[in-house]
Structure formats: structure tokens, C-alpha cells
Scaffold this motif. Structure first.
Motif: not given
Length: 491
Positions: A455-460, A410-413, A465-467, A245-246
Motif C-alpha cells: 500500500y502506498r500513501l497518497g493525498l490521504e 493540524p488545522l483540519l484536526g 494528519n488531521g486524525a 475543506i482545509a
């Protein structure tokens, strides 16, 4: 094979592109450069966009990553399909209804001038970093395979490649690259299937037998069920959807070609066709990666990651396949770079300089300004490629996806807020929100062991960031009166 012969093949291929550009750019103007005069054939756009979407990173890094992650990239691919469907049915109708040349003009209509400039600014940063990372990977391989032995330094190689791209995009822009990308996509896919066919023959395996061998050696696993892992399947699928989407629906380069098609229906057929072809092609790249890791031990080769595909081809394949590989690699390089420079030029001219709003510019002056911006971005590409050369990361696909999480969030948000609410943000505060969210993400990622435990952050991170941007815009906004409608809704 002689590096000099390979170099001559590279020059001959470029001359072919230049000939196509000469024919297709006749009578071109700014509208031709920006959106192809809204007359592009949807089938050509769909096929050519395969090359733009995949790039040299996919050509080299996806097969190379199989040694570490198996077929785990297929999790992201499932998300890609969901993301493309969202772009087809949600974003394309909006862009055609508003008759946009730059998709970020929607933000101006809906959220205000600062949101518009922020969105365009983040696109420019995103494309500059992503496209130059892709360009670096392929130029680096060309340097190692051909040009080091000829005594040509890396910076000159990069300069010459960028000069080639400028020469065939300088006049025609989108009108030209719709055709050149189609040619290059065909060459890239031919190289993919030719190399896979050769490896199957060398291993004396059928496709089913090779898949069974990959499964036995742990190369064919797809799903990761450890919820704490960055590769947890739900995270990967959701991330794949939002990345598409982004990086497609909210990306001026990809949408610039898509909305150059005359009608919405044809544009939707373009993206649906692209989705189907991408599924087949990306699965084929994973299959090729498995074959490379089955074949490498049989010839005593220990290369892995981005290096394994070039090492197998240039060290253990016949001359004809080396030529095919070289042309395919170049074909993977040019579509990602030519489209990026064209889209960056378009976005900067339209969104930042306001070239279409300025009544003081004659057509000739506007075209001269556009050419200067085009040259400026080529120079920035050169500087950034040299920066990636200094960093020399062993797996560029991970670098590109991480950069996307920070710059496309930021574009997604912004777009989500515009489409999902009826609120209007306070214009002057919007840049603080869009810059603050990526900074908070960086703090979160750096301290994740302390803040998130195991817990490890990945591509989420893209979604986070968008949220954050969405929440920030919500905090600085007011609800629009019942009788008042956003400009974008009534356009």
C-alpha cells in the motif's frame, strides 16, 4: 518574438494593475486591508477567487500532468465539489455567526489561546510554502522565456515581481485585490481557451474527435481502481474533499475574501458560483493538456510535465498567442501571490501580534505596523522562492499538494475537534499535539514500505494528519460540564 517586446508587455500589464489599485484603494485603512470593509461584491469575489484557486501551478502543471496521469485529476475534482459544499453549509455559517475577521479566532473562543496561535501558525507556514512554490513556478517560466536572454538573473526577476505585487496591495489589501484578481482571472481564462482553440485548428479536430484521439492514446482515462495505488479513486475523491475543506474553508486567504462579502447568503452564492466555474475550468485545463500531448509529436517536441505548455506556445504558436499566453501566465501568478501576502499579513497582525486587541496602538501606529509586516513577508517570499529554485522539482503541483498534507492537517484536526466534540483540551499541551502529528506522518511515509506493505500513501496523508491531531486533542482534553458551553457556541 523579441524578449524585449514581451518584457514591455509585462510592464504595461503591471501599470494597468497599478492604475486599478490606485482607484480602488482610496480612503483605505486596516479594515479595508483585512476584510474590504465587509462591502465586497459577491460576484466579483467569486470570479476573482477562480484565479486565486487555480494559480500558475494549475495553468502549467495540470495540463502537463496529463501525459503521466491522463485525466486522473478529475478524481480530485469530484472531491473538490464535495469539499466546497461542506464549506458553504458548515463553515461559512459559523464564521458569519461569530463575525470573525480572522477565522482562527474561532479556535481561541472554542479551544483556547494556544490552539488559536497554533492554527494561525500553521496557516502562516502553509501559505508561505504553498504560495512561494506557486510563485517560483511562474517566475521560472518568465525567466526562461524572457529574462535569461536579457541577462537578468533569477533573483532580480523575483525581487521585481514581488515589488510589483507590494506596490498594488500595500495600501488597499483585500479592497484592491478583489478588483485586480477579477481582471487577472479574465485574462487567464481567455489565454486558456485561445490556446485550446488554436491547437484544435492545428490538429484539424473537433472536440469529440480530439477526445476520441486522446482516449485511443491513453490520455483520457479518469479512474484508477488499484487500491494500493496512490491514485486509487476513493482516496483521490476523499483527499480532494478534505483538501478543499482545509485549503479553502480553513485558509485565511480564501476566507478573508469570502467573508468580506456583506451577508452570509451572498457569501454562500459566491462559493457555489466558484465551484461551478472551477469544474468547467479545470476540465478545460485537462482537455488542453490532452491537446498539447497530441500536438507535441507532430512538431517533434519531446517536452513533458510543467515544460510542455510553455514549449509549445513559445516554439510553435504565432506571436499574438505568445502575448496572450504571457499575459495569462502573469495573471495566474499575481492572484495567488497578492492574496497570500495580504492574508499572511492579516493573520500575523491579528492572530500573532494581536493588533485588534492592543489598546496601546493608535490607528496610525497600527497601520504602520501592518505595513512593516507586509514588507517582512515579501522578504520571506524572496528567500523561499530562491530555495525552490535550488530544489528545482519538475512537477510543482505534486510538491504543493504534499506540503498541504503536512501543514493543513493540524488545522483540519483543530477545527474538527472544536466542531464535533464538547471537550476542552489542556491549553499548554496543544502545540505538542499539532507539531507531533506531522512528525508522525513523516515517519509513517518514510517507512511505508515496511509498515504498509504494497500500500502506498497518497493525498490521504492530509486526513491521517488531521486524525492524529484529533486523537491527540482527545487524549489531552476533559469533557465540559453539562451547564457549561463553549464560548464559540454562545457567541
Amino acid at each position: 518574438m523579441s524578449p524585449l517586446l514581451l518584457f514591455c508587455i509585462l510592464i504595461a500589464y503591471f501599470l494597468l494593475l497599478l492604475g486599478v489599485a490606485h482607484v480602488t484603494s482610496r480612503g483605505a485603512n486596516n479594515d479595508s486591508f483585512f476584510i474590504g470593509n465587509k462591502s465586497s461584491n459577491w460576484m466579483l469575489v467569486a470570479f476573482g477567487m477562480v484565479g486565486t484557486t487555480l494559480s500558475g501551478v494549475t495553468f502549467v502543471s495540470v495540463p502537463g500532468a496529463v501525459g503521466l496521469d491522463g485525466f486522473g485529476y478529475a478524481q480530485i475534482l469530484i472531491g473538490y465539489v464535495l469539499g466546497y459544499l461542506a464549506v458553504v453549509w458548515l463553515l461559512l455559517p459559523l464564521y458569519y455567526r461569530l463575525q470573525l475577521t480572522s477565522i482562527y479566532h474561532y479556535l481561541d473562543l472554542r479551544l483556547g489561546r494556544r490552539a488559536y496561535q497554533s492554527g494561525a501558525g500553521f496557516f502562516i507556514i502553509s501559505r508561505l510554502l504553498g504560495a512561494t512554490a506557486r510563485l517560483y513556478l511562474v517566475v521560472n517560466i518568465l525567466q526562461a522565456v524572457i529574462l535569461d536572454s536579457l541577462g537578468i538573473p533569477f533573483w532580480i526577476t523575483t525581487l521585481v515581481v514581488l515589488g510589483m505585487i507590494l506596490m498594488y496591495t500595500y495600501q488597499g489589501g483585500v479592497k484592491t485585490i478583489v478588483w485586480t484578481d477579477t481582471l487577472q482571472t479574465g485574462c487567464m481564462l481567455f489565454g486558456l481557451f485561445a490556446c485550446a482553440w488554436f491547437l484544435l485548428g492545428e490538429l484539424n479536430l473537433s472536440v469529440p474527435d480530439s477526445l476520441e484521439r486522446m482516449r485511443a492514446q491513453g490520455l483520457a482515462h479518469v479512474f484508477t481502481f488499484d487500491i494500493d495505488s496512490p491514485n486509487f479513486f476513493l482516496k483521490q475523491i476523499l483527499a480532494g474533499a478534505f483538501i478543499t475543506i482545509a485549503m479553502t474553508g480553513l485558509d485565511q486567504e480564501m476566507m478573508q475574501k469570502t467573508i468580506s462579502v456583506k451577508t452570509l447568503k451572498d457569501s454562500q452564492k459566491n462559493l457555489l458560483s466558484l465551484t461551478a466555474v472551477l469544474v468547467v475550468v479545470l476540465l478545460s485545463f485537462l482537455f488542453l493538456g490532452g491537446l498539447l500531448y497530441l500536438y507535441a509529436p507532430t512538431v517533434g517536441l519531446s517536452a513533458s510535465g510543467d515544460k510542455i505548455f510553455p514549449a509549445v506556445v513559445m516554439g510553435h504558436m504565432p506571436a499574438a498567442l505568445q502575448i496572450i499566453f504571457l499575459i495569462a501566465l502573469i495573471s495566474a501568478l499575481f492572484p495567488s501571490a497578492d492574496g497570500a501576502i495580504t492574508a499572511l499579513t492579516s493573520s500575523f497582525c491579528i492572530d500573532i501580534l494581536g493588533i485588534k486587541r492592543r489598546s496601546d496602538l493608535s490607528q496610525h501606529a497600527a497601520e504602520r505596523l501592518r505595513r512593516r509586516v507586509h514588507l517582512g513577508f515579501a522578504f520571506l517570499f524572496l528567500l523561499l522562492v530562491m530555495g525552490f529554485k535550488a530544489a528545482d522539482n519538475p512537477s510543482m503541483i505534486g510538491v504543493i499538494l504534499k506540503l498541504a498534507a503536512y501543514t493543513y492537517g493540524p488545522l483540519l484536526g483543530l477545527f474538527a475537534f472544536g466542531m464535533m466534540t464538547r471537550r476542552m483540551p489542556i491549553d499548554r499541551f496543544v502545540p505538542f499535539v499539532t507539531v507531533g502529528a506531522p512528525l508522525l506522518c513523516a515517519i509513517l511515509e518514510y517507512n511505508q514500505a515496511y509498515l504498509l506493505g504494497s500500500y502506498r500513501l497518497g493525498l490521504e496523508l492530509l486526513m491521517v494528519n488531521g486524525a492524529l491531531v484529533f486523537a491527540g486533542l482527545l487524549a489531552i482534553s476533559r469533557r465540559m460540564p453539562a451547564g457549561e458551553r463553549p464560548a464559540a457556541a454562545s457567541a
